[in-house]
Design a protein around this motif. Structure first.
Motif, PDB file in Angstrom:
ATOM      1  N   ASP A 127       6.057  22.938 -40.400  1.00  0.00           N
ATOM      2  CA  ASP A 127       4.894  23.034 -39.647  1.00  0.00           C
ATOM      3  C   ASP A 127       5.012  23.703 -38.011  1.00  0.00           C
ATOM      4  OD1 ASP A 127       3.361  21.892 -41.056  1.00  0.00           O
ATOM      5  OD2 ASP A 127       2.858  19.444 -39.544  1.00  0.00           O
ATOM      6  N   VAL A 128       6.695  23.565 -38.365  1.00  0.00           N
ATOM      7  CA  VAL A 128       7.338  24.455 -36.407  1.00  0.00           C
ATOM      8  C   VAL A 128       7.445  25.635 -37.440  1.00  0.00           C
ATOM      9  CG1 VAL A 128       9.494  24.937 -35.532  1.00  0.00           C
ATOM     10  CG2 VAL A 128       8.400  22.450 -36.094  1.00  0.00           C
ATOM     11  N   ALA A 129       7.560  25.786 -38.591  1.00  0.00           N
ATOM     12  CA  ALA A 129       8.149  26.970 -38.859  1.00  0.00           C
ATOM     13  C   ALA A 129       6.637  28.444 -39.389  1.00  0.00           C
ATOM     14  CB  ALA A 129       8.556  27.132 -40.998  1.00  0.00           C
ATOM     15  N   LEU A 130       5.267  27.669 -39.132  1.00  0.00           N
ATOM     16  CA  LEU A 130       4.270  28.026 -39.904  1.00  0.00           C
ATOM     17  C   LEU A 130       3.935  28.186 -38.329  1.00  0.00           C
ATOM     18  CD1 LEU A 130       2.510  26.133 -41.760  1.00  0.00           C
ATOM     19  CD2 LEU A 130       2.845  28.481 -42.652  1.00  0.00           C
ATOM     20  N   LEU A 131       4.098  27.475 -37.165  1.00  0.00           N
ATOM     21  CA  LEU A 131       3.272  28.066 -35.908  1.00  0.00           C
ATOM     22  C   LEU A 131       4.458  29.157 -35.139  1.00  0.00           C
ATOM     23  CD1 LEU A 131       3.190  23.980 -35.193  1.00  0.00           C
ATOM     24  CD2 LEU A 131       1.236  25.740 -34.645  1.00  0.00           C
ATOM     25  N   GLY A 132       5.440  28.107 -35.783  1.00  0.00           N
ATOM     26  CA  GLY A 132       6.257  30.023 -34.905  1.00  0.00           C
ATOM     27  C   GLY A 132       6.301  31.548 -36.032  1.00  0.00           C
ATOM     28  N   ARG A 133       5.607  31.266 -36.799  1.00  0.00           N
ATOM     29  CA  ARG A 133       5.324  32.315 -37.327  1.00  0.00           C
ATOM     30  C   ARG A 133       3.951  33.251 -36.899  1.00  0.00           C
ATOM     31  NH1 ARG A 133       6.469  36.977 -39.459  1.00  0.00           N
ATOM     32  NH2 ARG A 133       5.695  38.033 -41.411  1.00  0.00           N
ATOM     33  N   TYR A 134       3.262  32.079 -36.459  1.00  0.00           N
ATOM     34  CA  TYR A 134       2.092  32.792 -35.917  1.00  0.00           C
ATOM     35  C   TYR A 134       1.941  33.193 -34.297  1.00  0.00           C
ATOM     36  CZ  TYR A 134      -0.403  29.477 -39.162  1.00  0.00           C
ATOM     37  OH  TYR A 134      -0.765  29.016 -40.117  1.00  0.00           O
ATOM     38  N   TYR A 135       3.054  32.723 -33.117  1.00  0.00           N
ATOM     39  CA  TYR A 135       3.103  33.417 -32.481  1.00  0.00           C
ATOM     40  C   TYR A 135       4.645  34.552 -32.238  1.00  0.00           C
ATOM     41  CZ  TYR A 135       2.203  28.790 -29.782  1.00  0.00           C
ATOM     42  OH  TYR A 135       1.302  27.685 -29.458  1.00  0.00           O
ATOM     43  N   GLU A 136       4.957  34.591 -33.276  1.00  0.00           N
ATOM     44  CA  GLU A 136       5.600  35.644 -33.413  1.00  0.00           C
ATOM     45  C   GLU A 136       4.656  37.074 -33.622  1.00  0.00           C
ATOM     46  OE1 GLU A 136       9.123  37.689 -36.727  1.00  0.00           O
ATOM     47  OE2 GLU A 136       7.642  36.036 -37.582  1.00  0.00           O
ATOM     48  N   ARG A 137       4.104  36.960 -34.877  1.00  0.00           N
ATOM     49  CA  ARG A 137       2.832  37.936 -35.244  1.00  0.00           C
ATOM     50  C   ARG A 137       2.262  38.156 -34.074  1.00  0.00           C
ATOM     51  NH1 ARG A 137       4.450  41.018 -37.206  1.00  0.00           N
ATOM     52  NH2 ARG A 137       2.202  41.515 -38.557  1.00  0.00           N
ATOM     53  N   PHE A 138       1.664  37.657 -33.199  1.00  0.00           N
ATOM     54  CA  PHE A 138       1.077  37.341 -32.300  1.00  0.00           C
ATOM     55  C   PHE A 138       1.017  38.725 -31.657  1.00  0.00           C
ATOM     56  CE2 PHE A 138      -0.786  36.480 -28.273  1.00  0.00           C
ATOM     57  CZ  PHE A 138      -2.006  36.673 -27.905  1.00  0.00           C
ATOM     58  N   ALA A 139       2.715  38.147 -30.856  1.00  0.00           N
ATOM     59  CA  ALA A 139       3.885  39.303 -30.504  1.00  0.00           C
ATOM     60  C   ALA A 139       3.723  40.737 -30.717  1.00  0.00           C
ATOM     61  CB  ALA A 139       4.972  39.218 -29.835  1.00  0.00           C
ATOM     62  N   ASP A 140       4.114  40.688 -32.292  1.00  0.00           N
ATOM     63  CA  ASP A 140       3.921  42.065 -32.908  1.00  0.00           C
ATOM     64  C   ASP A 140       2.941  42.823 -32.864  1.00  0.00           C
ATOM     65  OD1 ASP A 140       6.209  41.557 -34.025  1.00  0.00           O
ATOM     66  OD2 ASP A 140       5.862  40.840 -35.764  1.00  0.00           O
ATOM     67  N   HIS A 141       1.495  42.191 -33.050  1.00  0.00           N
ATOM     68  CA  HIS A 141       0.023  42.567 -32.662  1.00  0.00           C
ATOM     69  C   HIS A 141      -0.221  43.284 -31.344  1.00  0.00           C
ATOM     70  CE1 HIS A 141      -1.468  42.075 -36.177  1.00  0.00           C
ATOM     71  NE2 HIS A 141      -0.882  40.317 -36.591  1.00  0.00           N
ATOM     72  N   ALA A 142       0.329  42.904 -30.417  1.00  0.00           N
ATOM     73  CA  ALA A 142       0.075  42.490 -29.370  1.00  0.00           C
ATOM     74  C   ALA A 142       1.253  44.257 -29.134  1.00  0.00           C
ATOM     75  CB  ALA A 142       0.983  41.701 -28.042  1.00  0.00           C
ATOM     76  N   VAL A 143       2.176  44.101 -29.387  1.00  0.00           N
ATOM     77  CA  VAL A 143       3.972  45.453 -30.041  1.00  0.00           C
ATOM     78  C   VAL A 143       2.239  46.569 -30.139  1.00  0.00           C
ATOM     79  CG1 VAL A 143       5.111  46.508 -30.480  1.00  0.00           C
ATOM     80  CG2 VAL A 143       5.338  43.947 -29.468  1.00  0.00           C
TER      81      VAL A 143
END
Length: 223
Positions: free
Chosen positions: A182-198
């Motif tokens: 769960d932690v790994a998945l959630l971390g990925r969600y936040y990381e990808r959110f940032a990537d799309h903002a970039v």
């Protein structure tokens, strides 16, 4: 015709900015629901995603109408094509916020993440919300310098994600495999959110200057 085109592009830019703002707000509330196991707040994020989806459909319709009816060329075509690509990134930001809220709902009444990692997700949420707000700002202002600075916040998010992954891989991790997943998945969600903002920032720079900046995360997998 030129006046009409400019008016339609301004409307589309405002719509894109509003969508980015909603995605950032959704991530803020999704993070709060995650940290507090607040089912009601999570349900709000889930139900309100429909509003983002409606705006995405409208933005796509406006962009394709500009292509079909105004037949833009050169710089004008660059603006419309960039807008279509930005719609996709904003959509992904909204979907990623939705995923966080759904994780809260899935684990309720338990907390979705161990208390030991709450500070990481609180900070990742803060960075994500900041990037969502910046994406909104640059879409409305078309400031290429401000857009380029989104990369700095993305680096902070990447560092948090790496530290988080180190924690769950540590031999002293005591919360079990399910929590680690769960932690790994959630971390990925936040990381990808940032990537799309970039990526939105890169598209704004391209829209204004005609030069697409290099992708700082070209080796990352797409979501």
């Amino acid at each position: 015709m030129r006046v009409i085109y400019n008016e339609q592009m301004a409307e589309l830019a405002d719509l894109l900015g509003g969508m980015a703002g909603l995605a950032g707000s959704a991530m803020e509330r999704a993070t709060q629901s995650l940290l507090t196991a607040d089912l009601e707040l999570a349900e709000q994020v889930i139900s309100e995603y429909d509003r983002i989806a409606e705006m995405i459909t409208l933005a796509e319709e406006k962009a394709f109408a500009l292509l079909a009816l105004q037949a833009p060329v050169a710089g004008d075509l660059r603006q419309v094509v960039s807008a279509i690509q930005i719609v996709s990134d904003v959509n992904r930001m909204g979907v990623l916020s939705l995923h966080v809220a759904k994780m809260t709902r899935r684990r309720f009444p338990a907390h979705a993440v161990p208390e030991a990692v709450n500070s990481y997700f609180a900070e990742m949420g803060r960075v994500a919300v900041k990037m969502g707000a910046t994406a909104k700002e640059v879409l409305e202002s078309r400031d290429p310098e401000r857009a380029a600075k989104l990369t700095d916040d993305d680096e902070a998010m990447d560092d948090l994600h790496k530290h988080l992954f180190t924690l769950i891989m540590d031999r002293d991790w005591q919360f079990g495999v399910a929590a680690a997943v769960d932690v790994a998945l959630l971390g990925r969600y936040y990381e990808r959110f940032a990537d799309h903002a970039v990526e939105i920032g890169r598209r704004v720079v391209f829209l204004v200057t005609g030069v697409l900046p290099p992708d700082p995360d070209s080796e990352k997998e797409s979501i």
